[in-house]
Write a protein that holds these residues in place. Structure first.
Motif, mmCIF file in Angstrom:
data_model
loop_
_atom_site.group_PDB
_atom_site.id
_atom_site.type_symbol
_atom_site.label_atom_id
_atom_site.label_comp_id
_atom_site.label_asym_id
_atom_site.label_seq_id
_atom_site.Cartn_x
_atom_site.Cartn_y
_atom_site.Cartn_z
ATOM 1 N N GLY A 269 -6.132 -9.787 3.405
ATOM 2 C CA GLY A 269 -5.258 -8.625 3.527
ATOM 3 C C GLY A 269 -5.151 -8.028 4.918
ATOM 4 N N ARG A 270 -5.672 -8.720 5.909
ATOM 5 C CA ARG A 270 -5.726 -8.160 7.267
ATOM 6 C C ARG A 270 -4.349 -7.764 7.781
ATOM 7 N NH1 ARG A 270 -10.236 -6.620 10.369
ATOM 8 N NH2 ARG A 270 -9.451 -6.172 12.463
ATOM 9 N N ALA A 271 -3.365 -8.622 7.580
ATOM 10 C CA ALA A 271 -2.012 -8.328 8.093
ATOM 11 C C ALA A 271 -1.455 -7.059 7.485
ATOM 12 C CB ALA A 271 -1.082 -9.510 7.818
ATOM 13 N N ILE A 272 -1.753 -6.838 6.206
ATOM 14 C CA ILE A 272 -1.262 -5.628 5.542
ATOM 15 C C ILE A 272 -1.908 -4.397 6.162
ATOM 16 C CG2 ILE A 272 -1.139 -4.384 3.352
ATOM 17 C CD1 ILE A 272 -1.234 -7.153 1.952
ATOM 18 N N LEU A 273 -3.223 -4.429 6.313
ATOM 19 C CA LEU A 273 -3.950 -3.265 6.823
ATOM 20 C C LEU A 273 -3.551 -2.917 8.246
ATOM 21 C CD1 LEU A 273 -7.522 -4.042 5.419
ATOM 22 C CD2 LEU A 273 -5.875 -2.366 4.548
ATOM 23 N N MET A 274 -3.441 -3.921 9.121
ATOM 24 C CA MET A 274 -3.129 -3.583 10.517
ATOM 25 C C MET A 274 -1.675 -3.141 10.670
ATOM 26 S SD MET A 274 -3.426 -7.322 12.296
ATOM 27 C CE MET A 274 -2.068 -8.491 12.355
ATOM 28 N N SER A 275 -0.815 -3.549 9.729
ATOM 29 C CA SER A 275 0.560 -3.058 9.741
ATOM 30 C C SER A 275 0.629 -1.636 9.198
ATOM 31 C CB SER A 275 1.456 -3.981 8.920
ATOM 32 O OG SER A 275 1.470 -5.290 9.448
ATOM 33 N N GLN A 276 -0.155 -1.366 8.175
ATOM 34 C CA GLN A 276 -0.227 0.007 7.675
ATOM 35 C C GLN A 276 -0.717 0.962 8.762
ATOM 36 O OE1 GLN A 276 -2.634 -0.922 4.060
ATOM 37 N NE2 GLN A 276 -1.089 0.283 2.976
ATOM 38 N N ALA A 277 -1.553 0.439 9.668
ATOM 39 C CA ALA A 277 -2.085 1.279 10.740
ATOM 40 C C ALA A 277 -1.008 1.765 11.700
ATOM 41 C CB ALA A 277 -3.176 0.522 11.510
ATOM 42 N N GLY A 279 2.082 2.465 10.342
ATOM 43 C CA GLY A 279 3.046 3.122 9.463
ATOM 44 C C GLY A 279 3.857 2.232 8.567
ATOM 45 N N ALA A 280 3.464 0.952 8.395
ATOM 46 C CA ALA A 280 4.238 0.045 7.552
ATOM 47 C C ALA A 280 4.157 0.447 6.083
ATOM 48 C CB ALA A 280 3.743 -1.386 7.722
ATOM 49 N N ALA A 281 5.252 0.256 5.370
ATOM 50 C CA ALA A 281 5.311 0.526 3.934
ATOM 51 C C ALA A 281 4.857 -0.705 3.159
ATOM 52 C CB ALA A 281 6.735 0.902 3.528
ATOM 53 N N THR A 282 4.372 -0.474 1.949
ATOM 54 C CA THR A 282 3.996 -1.572 1.064
ATOM 55 C C THR A 282 4.715 -1.400 -0.275
ATOM 56 O OG1 THR A 282 2.065 -0.350 0.251
ATOM 57 C CG2 THR A 282 1.716 -1.873 2.101
ATOM 58 N N ALA A 283 4.705 -2.462 -1.066
ATOM 59 C CA ALA A 283 5.331 -2.414 -2.393
ATOM 60 C C ALA A 283 4.564 -3.293 -3.363
ATOM 61 C CB ALA A 283 6.786 -2.872 -2.318
ATOM 62 N N GLY A 425 -6.616 -14.945 -10.684
ATOM 63 C CA GLY A 425 -5.286 -14.826 -10.105
ATOM 64 C C GLY A 425 -5.277 -14.459 -8.646
ATOM 65 N N PHE A 426 -4.091 -14.156 -8.152
ATOM 66 C CA PHE A 426 -3.929 -13.729 -6.766
ATOM 67 C C PHE A 426 -2.889 -12.619 -6.720
ATOM 68 C CE2 PHE A 426 -1.090 -17.376 -7.344
ATOM 69 C CZ PHE A 426 0.121 -16.934 -6.822
ATOM 70 N N THR A 427 -2.868 -11.899 -5.622
ATOM 71 C CA THR A 427 -2.003 -10.726 -5.505
ATOM 72 C C THR A 427 -0.594 -11.121 -5.074
ATOM 73 O OG1 THR A 427 -2.780 -10.364 -3.239
ATOM 74 C CG2 THR A 427 -3.933 -9.202 -5.003
ATOM 75 N N LEU A 428 0.380 -10.330 -5.532
ATOM 76 C CA LEU A 428 1.788 -10.571 -5.219
ATOM 77 C C LEU A 428 2.392 -9.475 -4.348
ATOM 78 C CD1 LEU A 428 2.955 -11.651 -8.795
ATOM 79 C CD2 LEU A 428 2.492 -13.163 -6.848
ATOM 80 N N GLY A 429 1.725 -8.334 -4.254
ATOM 81 C CA GLY A 429 2.259 -7.230 -3.472
ATOM 82 C C GLY A 429 1.860 -7.310 -2.011
ATOM 83 N N GLY A 430 2.507 -6.487 -1.203
ATOM 84 C CA GLY A 430 2.187 -6.475 0.221
ATOM 85 C C GLY A 430 3.187 -5.668 1.006
ATOM 86 N N GLY A 454 5.698 -14.393 3.088
ATOM 87 C CA GLY A 454 4.590 -14.945 2.311
ATOM 88 C C GLY A 454 3.840 -13.882 1.556
ATOM 89 N N ARG A 455 2.617 -14.195 1.170
ATOM 90 C CA ARG A 455 1.877 -13.319 0.274
ATOM 91 C C ARG A 455 1.285 -12.085 0.937
ATOM 92 N NH1 ARG A 455 4.526 -14.976 -2.478
ATOM 93 N NH2 ARG A 455 5.101 -12.793 -2.204
ATOM 94 N N CYS A 456 1.494 -11.901 2.224
ATOM 95 C CA CYS A 456 1.157 -10.598 2.805
ATOM 96 C C CYS A 456 2.316 -9.630 2.639
ATOM 97 C CB CYS A 456 0.759 -10.729 4.277
ATOM 98 S SG CYS A 456 2.065 -11.285 5.383
ATOM 99 N N THR A 457 3.392 -10.086 2.001
ATOM 100 C CA THR A 457 4.547 -9.228 1.743
ATOM 101 C C THR A 457 4.789 -9.124 0.236
ATOM 102 O OG1 THR A 457 6.258 -10.948 1.667
ATOM 103 C CG2 THR A 457 5.612 -10.136 3.841
#
Length: 488
Positions: A269-277, A279-283, A425-430, A454-457
């Protein structure tokens, strides 16, 4: 403990850039490979970072299904009619709730083109169809139903078509040469032939931003040393899911914590976290694909009951739907009820998941005895089997609309598999992205210089799943990410 390396780095604070490129891609799985190909074809100088010591990611170790339709040459050659509109209708019904309509529309409208693009890149699909229940074909069949399209409730309202496209396996039965490997091999070779450079053993740490908050690079940990790499046009994040980060799972998708499947340990999940840092949105961070570790040939022939002894799904549907229903809505409690005759028939079939057949935990001479052995409420299983048999004798299933070909009254001796805890399983959100793979800020505006696939999105799946949807949307939107980043 907080991770200070996630905090974005100001470009003005960097004295030396260890490397530079036009487009910087993080991750060399299928999303990263397709992004690299399109960026290079657009004339960009491309550098790909990969955390592991080799390319391919989780895609190379997968079964290799890509969900495609709308009338691909393979569908047409095998006599199956499909349209982009039917494909859209199924995906919007099966992959929700809350799907991104624009992404599904773009994906379905571009599906035939994407199939041809894969062919041009060297991916080979055998012109053959596998129509039996299963996670994937046992040979090199190139087409299969992979999402429950031909079962209830979808087959009642949407003309079914098989859309699971599987790359040809090698002559060897070695798992490394299965469909996923044979999908990634030509894509990696194509990216490299186009001049994409690669740095392995390189773990991304944080995004680098300039004075206008545009993403202009990444900080990277390589062989114990932190370095900075500049991206003159754009950064593409393609580092996979967060299936191996227990903290993120606990926060967003706790039901699969401790039970990752179809993913690899670098999916943190690194890409998600550093993008959130920045201000990136997630879904749809709670969305998960789930697998159930039981052979579909067995499940289709028997009946599945929950901890109350009641059926809860049509057993002939896509096993991923069975798994999601089991884990997410039945508390993970599931028992497969099957008699001796149906059990023997299942054992005579070919299946890539024959290893999941094993032997039943309980074998009894009567339904009442089996009910007691399992510990189900008194009379619950007896009434369930009685109702199922009453309708199955006439070839109907008014409760869940299981197809008549799988409706056989259950007799004795009777047995049950204990499927409690048999899911993963694996996660689909990002990250929330546009149809052109631009990462969105929480304000709704694209973050300049940042793209992801990909799966970081959060892709075409918002809750439900079909085998091949992950590799499909990862490659489709990976291409768009590469094009868009190169154009900046």
């Amino acid at each position: 403990m907080p991770d200070p390396t996630l905090i974005p780095v100001k470009a003005s604070s960097i004295d030396t850039w260890s490397y530079e490129s036009d487009v910087l891609v993080a991750g060399f799985g299928i999303a990263g490979a397709t992004a690299a190909i399109e960026a290079a074809r657009a004339g960009a100088d491309v550098l790909v970072l990969e955390r592991l010591g080799g390319a391919g990611g989780a895609a190379a170790m997968s079964g290799g299904f890509i969900y495609l339709g709308g009338g691909t040459p393979l569908q047409n050659a095998l006599g199956f009619d499909d349209s982009a509109e039917n494909m859209k209708a199924f995906m919007k019904a099966a992959l929700g709730p809350g799907v991104d309509d624009a992404k599904i529309d773009a994906y379905c409208d571009g599906s035939v083109d994407h199939f041809n693009w894969l062919i041009d890149a060297g991916v080979v699909f055998d012109e053959s169809f596998w129509g039996e229940p299963g996670w994937e074909p046992p040979h090199s069949e190139g087409l299969m139903y992979s999402g429950g399209e031909n079962s209830a409730p979808f087959n009642k309202v949407i003309p079914p078509a098989p859309r699971g496209h599987l790359p040809r396996k090698s002559a060897s039965d070695d798992g490394e040469q299965a469909g996923g490997y044979m999908l990634m091999k030509p894509l990696i070779e194509t990216a490299e032939a186009l001049g994409a450079r690669t740095l392995y053993d390189s773990r991304v740490q944080a995004l680098v931003i300039d004075e206008n908050n545009r993403v202009v690079g990444l900080t990277v940990r390589q062989y114990g040393v932190s370095i900075a790499i500049k991206a003159r046009r754009g950064v593409v994040l393609a580092t996979g899911s967060f299936a191996y980060d227990d903290t993120m799972l606990r926060d967003h998708a706790p039901r699969i914590e401790g039970r990752p499947a179809a993913s690899i340990e670098s999916h943190d999940g690194r890409a998600i976290l550093m993008s959130q840092a920045i201000g990136a949105a997630t879904a749809h961070m709670d969305a998960t694909e789930v697998a159930i570790f039981c052979d579909p040939q067995l499940m289709a022939r028997g009946i599945l009951v929950n901890g109350r002894g009641q059926r809860y799904i049509n057993e002939d549907t896509y096993p991923g739907r069975i798994a999601q229903e089991t884990l997410l809505h039945q508390g993970g409690d599931a028992f497969l009820i099957i008699d001796e005759l149906l059990y023997e028939k299942a054992l005579q079939t070919e299946s890539t998941s024959a290893i999941m057949r094993g032997t039943p935990k309980w074998v009894c001479e009567s339904v009442e005895e089996l009910e007691n052995e399992i510990g189900l409420p008194k009379g619950s299983l007896q009434s369930t089997v009685e109702l199922f048999n009453h309708h199955a004798a006439s070839g109907s299933d008014p409760v869940f609309s299981k197809k008549s070909e799988w409706l056989t009254p259950i007799t004795t001796p009777i047995a049950a598999y204990d499927l409690r805890g048999m899911t993963g399983g694996f996660t689909l959100g990002g990250l929330k992205t546009t149809v052109d793979a631009e990462v969105l800020h929480v304000s709704g505006e694209p973050i300049p210089g940042l793209f992801a696939a990909g799966r970081c999105t959060s892709g075409v799946c918002a809750g439900g799943y079909a085998s091949g949807a992950s590799l499909g949307d990862s490659s489709f939107f990976g291409r768009r990410a590469g094009k868009r980043a190169a154009a900046r």
